[in-house]
Design a protein around this motif. Structure first.
Motif, PDB file in Angstrom:
ATOM      1  N   ARG A 139       7.542  84.190  59.456  1.00  9.38           N
ATOM      2  CA  ARG A 139       6.086  83.978  59.409  1.00  9.38           C
ATOM      3  C   ARG A 139       5.621  83.807  57.967  1.00  9.38           C
ATOM      4  NH1 ARG A 139       1.002  85.980  59.318  1.00  9.38           N
ATOM      5  NH2 ARG A 139      -0.344  85.108  60.929  1.00  9.38           N
ATOM      6  N   LYS A 140       6.154  84.663  57.095  1.00  7.58           N
ATOM      7  CA  LYS A 140       5.802  84.607  55.670  1.00  7.58           C
ATOM      8  C   LYS A 140       6.204  83.248  55.080  1.00  7.58           C
ATOM      9  CE  LYS A 140       5.042  86.477  51.464  1.00  7.58           C
ATOM     10  NZ  LYS A 140       5.114  85.249  50.693  1.00  7.58           N
ATOM     11  N   VAL A 143       3.709  80.699  56.254  1.00  3.56           N
ATOM     12  CA  VAL A 143       2.433  80.856  55.526  1.00  3.56           C
ATOM     13  C   VAL A 143       2.567  80.201  54.145  1.00  3.56           C
ATOM     14  CG1 VAL A 143       0.938  82.557  54.397  1.00  3.56           C
ATOM     15  CG2 VAL A 143       1.681  82.934  56.759  1.00  3.56           C
ATOM     16  N   ASP A 144       3.667  80.470  53.458  1.00  2.00           N
ATOM     17  CA  ASP A 144       3.890  79.905  52.118  1.00  2.00           C
ATOM     18  C   ASP A 144       3.979  78.376  52.171  1.00  2.00           C
ATOM     19  OD1 ASP A 144       3.900  82.467  51.212  1.00  2.00           O
ATOM     20  OD2 ASP A 144       6.069  82.595  50.873  1.00  2.00           O
ATOM     21  N   ARG A 146       2.635  76.368  54.384  1.00  2.00           N
ATOM     22  CA  ARG A 146       1.302  75.801  54.644  1.00  2.00           C
ATOM     23  C   ARG A 146       0.445  75.836  53.368  1.00  2.00           C
ATOM     24  NH1 ARG A 146      -0.740  75.797  60.164  1.00  2.00           N
ATOM     25  NH2 ARG A 146       1.008  75.119  61.430  1.00  2.00           N
ATOM     26  N   ALA A 147       0.522  76.957  52.629  1.00  2.00           N
ATOM     27  CA  ALA A 147      -0.282  77.103  51.416  1.00  2.00           C
ATOM     28  C   ALA A 147       0.129  76.052  50.377  1.00  2.00           C
ATOM     29  CB  ALA A 147      -0.123  78.507  50.856  1.00  2.00           C
TER      30      ALA A 147
END
Ligand code: RP5
Length: 161
Positions: A139-140, A143-144, A146-147
């Protein structure tokens, strides 16, 4: 043991399907990629899928062109999710492949991505999202990703006139 099985109807599909493999590699997900056809090598396809499942595979990505029944056949042989990638075909440019996958009759689903490279990459990202539901580390990473992607788009400059 590989977490993802990437199968394509022909070695000629690899140029597109390598995008799915690249996403797996980038996210540290093990994969095994094979060229196996639903109509040219049906027995080998079944055997490979069984072996993959026994050794802990969590999802398949299937790419094929033309009358692209590979993803549907693969989905019929497993309870694991099978993401379909329509490969651009010579005469109909992949519209035939898309319809063959996306128009599966009710009962055996093939979640189908876009035609070509974007679809193959997004199939990889769909697997990432699926694994991220149960894996905080994945998940992390998502998230990274996408950012980083958002930053790149937001900072992109348009050419001067
Ligand atoms: C399909 O036929 C394959 O998935 C490929 O996209 C298409 C053409 O295959 P080749 O003639 O290049 O082997 O089964």
């Amino acid at each position: 043991m590989a977490t993802v099985g990437i199968v394509m109807g022909s070695t000629s599909d690899w140029e597109v399907m390598k995008e799915a493999a690249q996403v797996c590699k980038d996210f540290g997900i093990s994969y095994e990629a094979r060229a196996l056809s639903a109509h040219r090598t049906p027995a080998e396809l079944e055997e490979w899928m069984e072996e993959m499942e026994k050794s802990g595979c969590k999802a398949f990505i299937a790419g094929a062109g033309g009358a692209a029944h590979l993803a549907g056949v693969a989905a019929a042989k497993t309870l694991l999710p099978v993401f379909g990638v329509p490969i651009p075909s010579k005469y109909l440019k992949g519209l035939d492949s898309l319809l063959a996958m996306v128009q599966m009759p009710k009962g055996i689903p093939v979640p189908t991505l876009a035609i070509g490279e974007a679809g193959a990459g997004n199939a990889g990202l769909s697997v990432v999202a699926m694994l991220a539901v149960f894996d905080p580390e994945m998940r992390k990473k998502l998230v990274d990703f996408r950012a980083k992607q958002a930053k790149k788009v937001a900072e992109a400059k348009l050419p001067e006139l």
